[in-house]
Design an enzyme around this catalytic site. Structure first.
Site, PDB file in Angstrom:
ATOM      1  CB  CYS A   1      -0.883  -0.127   1.270  1.00 43.40           C
ATOM      2  SG  CYS A   1      -1.763   1.550   1.606  1.00 43.40           S
TER       3      CYS A   1
ATOM      4  CB  CYS B   1       0.913   1.371   4.764  1.00 46.53           C
ATOM      5  SG  CYS B   1      -0.701   0.419   4.917  1.00 46.53           S
TER       6      CYS B   1
ATOM      7  CG  HIS C   1      -4.066  -1.228   4.514  1.00 48.77           C
ATOM      8  ND1 HIS C   1      -3.753  -0.564   3.505  1.00 48.77           N
ATOM      9  CD2 HIS C   1      -4.745  -2.174   3.921  1.00 48.77           C
ATOM     10  CE1 HIS C   1      -3.939  -1.023   2.319  1.00 48.77           C
ATOM     11  NE2 HIS C   1      -4.673  -2.148   2.672  1.00 48.77           N
TER      12      HIS C   1
ATOM     13  CG  ASN D   1     -14.257   9.384  -4.462  1.00 52.96           C
ATOM     14  OD1 ASN D   1     -15.466   9.851  -4.358  1.00 52.96           O
ATOM     15  ND2 ASN D   1     -13.582   9.542  -5.468  1.00 52.96           N
TER      16      ASN D   1
ATOM     17  CB  SER E   1      -7.230   3.209  -6.919  1.00 49.94           C
ATOM     18  OG  SER E   1      -6.623   4.223  -6.356  1.00 49.94           O
TER      19      SER E   1
ATOM     20  CG  HIS F   1      -4.251   3.368   4.129  1.00 54.33           C
ATOM     21  ND1 HIS F   1      -3.165   2.349   4.650  1.00 54.33           N
ATOM     22  CD2 HIS F   1      -4.159   4.569   4.807  1.00 54.33           C
ATOM     23  CE1 HIS F   1      -2.718   3.402   5.786  1.00 54.33           C
ATOM     24  NE2 HIS F   1      -3.272   4.495   5.900  1.00 54.33           N
TER      25      HIS F   1
ATOM     26  CG  HIS G   1      -6.839   8.034   0.910  1.00 53.42           C
ATOM     27  ND1 HIS G   1      -7.268   6.570   0.855  1.00 53.42           N
ATOM     28  CD2 HIS G   1      -6.900   8.525  -0.104  1.00 53.42           C
ATOM     29  CE1 HIS G   1      -7.850   6.400  -0.465  1.00 53.42           C
ATOM     30  NE2 HIS G   1      -7.366   7.606  -1.210  1.00 53.42           N
TER      31      HIS G   1
ATOM     32  CD  GLN H   1      -8.197  12.589  -4.012  1.00 50.83           C
ATOM     33  OE1 GLN H   1      -7.781  13.051  -4.455  1.00 50.83           O
ATOM     34  NE2 GLN H   1      -9.007  11.548  -4.180  1.00 50.83           N
TER      35      GLN H   1
HETATM   36 ZN   LIG Z   1      -2.539   1.046   3.730  1.00 48.78          ZN
END
Ligand SMILES: [Zn+2]
Ligand SMILES: [Zn+2]
Length: 357
Positions: free
Chosen positions: A59, A62, A122, A162, A170, A173, A175, A177
């Site tokens: 990833c 990570c 993760h 998203n 995609s 993990h 996250h 933006q």
């Molecule tokens: Zn990750």
């Protein structure tokens, strides 16, 4: 919660086709509730269990891992923010443009695209994080909005998430933006204009007045805390769309005090947990904060809010598509926002036991 007839939907509309106005954008949505009277098939699917490891060596988000551009992530323990290696916006953009008879028009657009890892883990997402950890995410949002927004070349800061492959995300993990740019993007400009008109006429924010009506009606409220109210907007397009509105008419996350930021973190955990419980799946959505543009003007009209736009309609895999009439005419929905709010209201805010219903 008191019910005032004025803000509830009249019986004549409840089962009949009608259009509803979105006062934030001026757009309309066609509601066809009679089509939803057919009983649902109660489709239950086998959802594969979430088998994400807490650390994935492959990833790029990570801690300690190498990203595509060759950068190494630090061994971060809370949040981690960096410039997107595949940024949709770049700071060094030539001021090029074209305008052919007002028909073929383009302008260079400068900006910054950043990525925020919500957690080093993760295998987590917002509903699985502690409220205190989500508060850390809220603080980063406020810092980034203030820092990027103070730049003279940045007119708007869009913070969003998203989530899920269905939304084209995609990497699982956790996250989000940040896209910060010169211009005020289309949806925000529309909402700014409508809020300005309302504020000029009433000296109150548009969403403050919507919130008052919704609290009176009660039927579209999902839940609330001392700082925020979560509701299915009267004009919702997506089946389980929600609007998170601050009780106080603040213009941005930076104006929230400690209790307000804690309140937002609390709402995020509770709402996303309800969503996960709706179809027993890690619930996909696009969500984002709408706060005042950073174009150097004062924005007393702007009222802090978040939109959640989830695509799922009736199961872990059956989603709504915006096709046909919706591409050519306007958005349409069958299940009413009132029914969706009722379903979301009935859901628990704790994880369901594995193997349970
Ligand atoms: Zn990750
Ligand atoms: Zn908005």
């Amino acid at each position: 919660m008191g019910v005032v007839d004025g803000a509830t939907v009249p019986d004549a509309l409840r089962e009949q086709p009608h259009r509803r106005l979105n006062p934030l954008t001026g757009e309309w949505v066609l509601v066809s509730p009679h089509r939803a009277l057919r009983p649902w098939q109660g489709q239950v699917e086998e959802v594969p269990p979430d088998t994400r490891p807490s650390y994935d060596p492959a990833c790029y988000l990570c801690p300690g891992n190498t990203r595509a551009g060759g950068e190494h992530n630090p061994e971060y323990t809370g949040t981690f923010v960096f410039d997107n290696d595949f940024a949709a916006l770049k700071a060094e953009t030539p001021a090029a443009g074209m305008d052919v008879e007002g028909l073929l028009v383009a302008r260079g657009e400068a900006g910054v695209a950043r990525v925020i890892c919500f957690s080093p883990r993760h295998d987590l997402s917002l509903p699985g994080m502690e409220v205190s950890a989500i508060r850390g995410v809220v603080d980063v949002w406020a810092e980034e909005y203030a820092r990027l927004g103070s730049r003279p070349d940045i007119g708007h800061v869009q913070i969003f998430e998203n989530k899920g492959e269905m939304m084209g995300c995609s990497n699982p993990h956790p996250h989000g933006q940040i896209w910060a740019q010169q211009s005020i993007p289309l949806s925000v400009r529309r909402e700014a204009e409508r809020q300005e008109e309302h504020f000029a006429r009433h000296r109150r924010t548009l969403l403050g007045d919507v919130l008052r009506l919704e609290m009176d009606a009660g039927e579209r409220i999902v839940f609330e805390n001392d700082a925020f109210v979560v509701l299915v907007p009267f004009w919702a397009v997506w089946p389980f769309e929600t609007l998170v509105v601050s009780r106080e008419p603040v213009a941005s996350v930076t104006e929230l005090d400690d209790a307000g930021r804690d309140g937002l973190a609390d709402v995020l955990k509770r709402l996303t947990q309800r969503y996960d419980n709706l179809f027993g799946v890690s619930f996909p959505y696009s969500a984002g904060i709408h706060q005042a543009p950073t174009d150097g003007r004062g924005h007393p009209e702007w009222h802090l809010h978040m939109h959640f736009y989830p695509p799922l309609l009736r199961s872990a895999t059956v989603r709504k598509f915006m096709v046909g009439y919706e591409m050519l005419g306007e958005p349409q929905r069958d299940v009413t926002p009132e029914s969706s709010a009722e379903r979301l209201r009935a859901l628990p805010e704790t994880p369901r036991v594995k193997g349970g219903s």
